[in-house]
Structures are given as structure tokens and as C-alpha cells.
Enzyme design. Structure first.
Site, PDB file in Angstrom:
ATOM      1  N   ASN A 171     -12.328   1.727  11.457  1.00 50.81           N
ATOM      2  CA  ASN A 171     -11.242   1.550  12.423  1.00 50.81           C
ATOM      3  C   ASN A 171     -11.224   2.744  13.375  1.00 50.81           C
ATOM      4  OD1 ASN A 171     -10.075  -0.788  11.194  1.00 50.81           O
ATOM      5  ND2 ASN A 171      -9.275   0.545   9.602  1.00 50.81           N
TER       6      ASN A 171
ATOM      7  N   CYS B  11     -10.609  10.009   8.521  1.00 44.98           N
ATOM      8  CA  CYS B  11      -9.251   9.579   8.161  1.00 44.98           C
ATOM      9  C   CYS B  11      -8.204  10.340   8.959  1.00 44.98           C
ATOM     10  CB  CYS B  11      -9.036   9.802   6.671  1.00 44.98           C
ATOM     11  SG  CYS B  11      -7.340   9.513   6.138  1.00 44.98           S
TER      12      CYS B  11
ATOM     13  N   GLY C   6      -2.549  10.260   0.943  1.00 44.10           N
ATOM     14  CA  GLY C   6      -2.732  11.080  -0.252  1.00 44.10           C
ATOM     15  C   GLY C   6      -3.824  10.598  -1.175  1.00 44.10           C
TER      16      GLY C   6
ATOM     17  N   SER D 248      -6.930   3.876  -5.888  1.00 52.76           N
ATOM     18  CA  SER D 248      -8.121   4.209  -5.114  1.00 52.76           C
ATOM     19  C   SER D 248      -8.273   5.723  -5.060  1.00 52.76           C
ATOM     20  CB  SER D 248      -7.971   3.644  -3.696  1.00 52.76           C
ATOM     21  OG  SER D 248      -9.035   4.064  -2.899  1.00 52.76           O
TER      22      SER D 248
ATOM     23  N   CYS E 177       0.879  -1.174   0.000  1.00 52.77           N
ATOM     24  CA  CYS E 177       0.000   0.000   0.000  1.00 52.77           C
ATOM     25  C   CYS E 177       0.919   1.228   0.000  1.00 52.77           C
ATOM     26  CB  CYS E 177      -0.875  -0.053   1.252  1.00 52.77           C
ATOM     27  SG  CYS E 177      -1.924   1.373   1.460  1.00 52.77           S
TER      28      CYS E 177
ATOM     29  N   CYS F 201     -10.990  13.887   4.483  1.00 58.29           N
ATOM     30  CA  CYS F 201     -12.096  13.004   4.893  1.00 58.29           C
ATOM     31  C   CYS F 201     -12.135  12.952   6.422  1.00 58.29           C
ATOM     32  CB  CYS F 201     -11.898  11.604   4.329  1.00 58.29           C
ATOM     33  SG  CYS F 201     -11.743  11.579   2.534  1.00 58.29           S
TER      34      CYS F 201
ATOM     35  N   CYS G 293      -6.564   1.105   7.131  1.00 61.52           N
ATOM     36  CA  CYS G 293      -7.037   2.196   6.291  1.00 61.52           C
ATOM     37  C   CYS G 293      -7.485   3.394   7.126  1.00 61.52           C
ATOM     38  CB  CYS G 293      -8.199   1.693   5.448  1.00 61.52           C
ATOM     39  SG  CYS G 293      -8.954   2.968   4.466  1.00 61.52           S
TER      40      CYS G 293
HETATM   41  S1  SF4 Z   1      -5.805   9.887   2.505  1.00 67.60           S
HETATM   42 FE1  SF4 Z   1      -7.649   9.120   1.432  1.00 67.60          FE
HETATM   43  S2  SF4 Z   1      -9.166   8.813   3.056  1.00 67.60           S
HETATM   44 FE2  SF4 Z   1      -7.535  10.123   3.890  1.00 67.60          FE
HETATM   45  S3  SF4 Z   1      -8.231  12.257   3.587  1.00 67.60           S
HETATM   46 FE3  SF4 Z   1      -6.983  11.681   1.809  1.00 67.60          FE
HETATM   47  S4  SF4 Z   1      -8.452  10.898   0.304  1.00 67.60           S
HETATM   48 FE4  SF4 Z   1      -9.498  10.911   2.277  1.00 67.60          FE
END
Ligand code: SF4
Length: 371
Positions: free
Chosen positions: A301, A125, A171, A203, A111, A122, A344
Site C-alpha cells: 500500500n 510501515c 504495535g 501477528s 484489527c 519496519c 496494513c
Molecule cells: S506496527 Fe507492525 S509493521 Fe509496523 S513497524 Fe511495528 S511491527 Fe512493523
């Protein structure tokens, strides 16, 4: 956002094969040497040009003067009880990103991070709370892969090989479109690593303008971070939905050239009492074509201070079964590496979060005690 300062020579890892051929031709060297160099760099994973026996000395001398062959440095790694290994990787300007090697039955997936921090913000996150510090260059993205390959061979097993890549680390990869595109071309080059399009997954949170121009991106697997089937909930989770709502997102997705796979994967973080209700199942059914979609449920999570809660296991099973009953391909992702904050949405550098750079040893021992 900080700008990248030209503090080093151009990296040999930044060249696609055709760019390397052009570089050699411009210097008056034989173009075919690019194929040999690619083989040494990637297939044979031999970083020392002295050992590139079939490459002319004058080319090596040119590289020595004009190019860098250095890789980013692994400054910490932590092994989870489930075999997931998280790496903290330091770039040439001192910025750090995380990458995670995730073992499964017949593969070892890396990953990768595409940026230092992330601008998307987000709300579920960890990385999103950092803001964007800068994009990674193509050679820094390739460099994560190569540095970790070397590390695994030296420290775990000479047979250990990374087989798959997911752009799901720090990112938003499409925000750093050109560097991620070039790195992907390098990963897929047959003379080098030769990773097939099916072994690479990109992704995205749903950057519509970049999705619309993906016709020039190598045809890898696409995963969309959907996380909600209703605009009001998606906007709460992902502020990007204000700019590019579900209607605009799905209009763009219809144009994605799906050469590698018929199906797009939709990532859906299940959060207790927010998006795990019967109306959310109906919303997914209304949005997604069951013949072209795969839904990947990710039970949320928790992390220290997070405002959302993970649903119960029985709720997760119920949600999945309701979608399976309706003919959708639907999986639940087993959370890996949670004990080392590698799952994640948890890829925020502990060093930076706790501002413990000067107290590295203390933090390292704390993280290692978790592994
Ligand atoms: S790393 Fe992915 S999940 Fe986290 S803020 Fe950026 S786009 Fe959103």
C-alpha cells in the site's frame, strides 16, 4: 519510552475471570458473583452496574469505590467505500491508537492495536515511523474491543457483533507480551465474549525470544510478518532481522505449539522489483513447509512519501500462481480501507503525524471527505 502513570483506578476490564474470583474472595464476597459480572460486562454488554440485577449491592459499592468501569473513548471514525471502518480511540492519558473493523461475508473482524506506536521500525510501515510511545495495558486492549462494540450497536445496528480479532494494528503484540496474553484470555473466556482460539490471530514481526516462550500463550492463530525470503532484503524491510535473522526465526517457529491450526500464516508484502522476483519464489519454497504454511500476499500500500512501489496486478497474479502451482496455500489479501488510510502499514495516527491535534475539525473533515 514513556512510563504509564497511575492516573486512574484499576479497571474492571483488566481482570481475567479467575482474577476476579480471587478479588471477590479476598474481599469476603461470593466468588461465583465473578461469573455473573463477566456475563453482564461481556455477554450482555451492559456497562451500567445499576442494571446488574443479580449482583449484590455491596459488590457494586466496592467496585464504585475501588475500580473503574470506564472505557477508552472513540474520538473519530471513518467509513471506507468498502465498508471498512477505522476508529481513532483515545486512552485515559490522551494517547490515541487506531482500530479497524473489517467486514467479510460471515464475520466482522476487529484489527486491534497493542501499543501506542511501535519500536520495530519496519521501513514499509507508517506506524513504524512513530517509534514506541508506550505499551497498552490489558484493559486498554479489551477496552478498544468493548468501546467499538458499543459504538457499532449504538450507531450502526443493535445486531452488529464483532466476531474475530487480529492483532495487526499499531504495535508488535509480542513486545507487549503479558498485556496481550491477559487480554486474549479475557476475550476467550466462555462466560464472557467466548471468542474461540480460531477467531483470534496474533501477528508478529518475529520477536524470537517471545516466540520461544509462547507455550504459555492461549493457542490462537499465528501470523508471521515474513515479507522476504532472503536475509539482506528482510533486513532492509525489517530492521529486527538484524537481531533475529531467518535462521533464528525459523528455529523458533518450529517450537511454537500449534494447537489451534496446523498452519502458520506468513504475511508477505509484495513490493515492486524488491521481493517479487523468481528468486524470491524459490526462497519461499526453500524456507516454508507447504503442509504447515499458508502464504498471504499483500500488494504494497503506497502512502504519501513511501519509498516503495506496489507491483502491477499481473505481477501479483503471477507470483501467487507460481506458489499455487507448487502446492502452497496462497492467497492475496484484498486491500481494504485504503481510502481512509486503514490498510496494513498505514495505521499511523493522522492526528499525530500532522500534529493537528489542535486542528481536529479540519483534519476530521479532510478524512471524512475520503470516506
Ligand atoms: S506496527 Fe507492525 S509493521 Fe509496523 S513497524 Fe511495528 S511491527 Fe512493523
Amino acid at each position: 519510552m514513556e512510563t504509564i502513570k497511575p492516573i486512574r483506578k484499576k479497571s474492571l476490564y483488566s481482570f481475567t475471570l479467575s482474577e476476579l474470583r480471587d478479588y471477590l474472595a479476598e474481599k469476603g464476597f461470593a466468588k461465583f458473583a465473578a461469573d455473573q459480572i463477566y456475563q453482564w460486562l461481556y455477554k450482555n454488554a451492559e456497562q451500567n452496574p445499576e442494571l446488574w440485577t443479580n449482583v449484590a449491592k455491596k459488590i457494586k459499592d466496592d467496585f464504585q469505590s475501588n475500580l473503574s468501569i470506564d472505557l477508552p473513548t472513540i474520538i473519530w471514525n471513518g467509513l471506507s467505500t468498502d465498508g471498512t471502518r477505522k476508529f481513532l480511540v483515545k486512552m485515559f492519558d490522551g494517547q490515541t491508537v487506531e482500530a479497524v473493523a473489517i467486514p467479510a461475508r460471515d464475520r466482522l473482524t476487529l484489527c486491534l492495536s497493542s501499543q501506542v506506536g511501535c519500536a520495530i521500525g519496519c521501513t514499509f510501515c507508517h506506524t513504524g515511523t512513530m517509534g514506541l510511545k508506550r505499551h497498552l495495558t490489558a484493559d486498554e486492549i479489551v477496552g478498544q474491543f468493548m468501546a467499538i462494540s458499543y459504538w457499532l450497536k449504538a450507531n450502526v445496528s443493535t445486531e452488529m457483533k464483532l466476531t474475530n480479532i487480529v492483532y495487526m494494528g499499531q504495535g508488535e503484540p509480542l513486545h507487549n507480551y503479558e498485556n496481550v496474553r491477559v487480554a486474549t484470555i479475557i476475550f476467550m473466556e466462555d462466560k464472557g465474549l467466548g471468542l474461540s482460539q480460531r477467531k483470534i490471530t496474533l501477528s508478529t514481526s518475529g520477536l524470537v525470544p517471545q516466540i520461544e516462550k509462547m507455550w504459555d500463550f492461549p493457542p490462537v492463530n499465528i501470523a508471521i510478518s515474513l515479507h522476504a525470503a532472503h536475509n539482506n532484503i528482510r533486513t532492509e524491510l525489517m530492521p529486527i532481522n538484524k537481531a533475529y535473522d531467518l535462521e533464528r526465526l525459523f528455529a523458533a517457529i518450529k517450537k511454537v505449539p500449534l494447537k489451534a491450526y496446523r498452519r502458520i500464516t506468513y504475511e508477505y508484502i509484495l513490493i515492486s522489483d524488491l521481493n517479487d522476483r523468481p528468486e524470491d519464489i524459490q526462497g519461499l519454497i526453500d524456507l516454508l513447509d507447504k503442509d504447515k504454511s499458508k502464504i498471504n500476499l499483500i500488494p504494497y500500500n503506497d502512502f504519501p512519501g513511501s519509498k516503495f512501489k506496489r507491483p502491477s496486478n499481473s505481477k501479483v497474479i503471477w507470483f501467487q500462481e507460481e506458489l499455487l502451482k507448487r502446492g502452497y496455500v496462497c492467497t492475496t489479501r484484498t486491500t481494504k480501507g485504503q481510502d481512509i488510510l486503514a490498510a496494513c502499514g498505514q495505521l499511523k495516527s493522522e492526528y499525530e503525524k500532522l500534529n493537528l491535534w489542535d486542528h481536529r475539525e479540519k483534519l476530521t473533515s479532510r478524512l471524512e471527505s475520503l470516506s
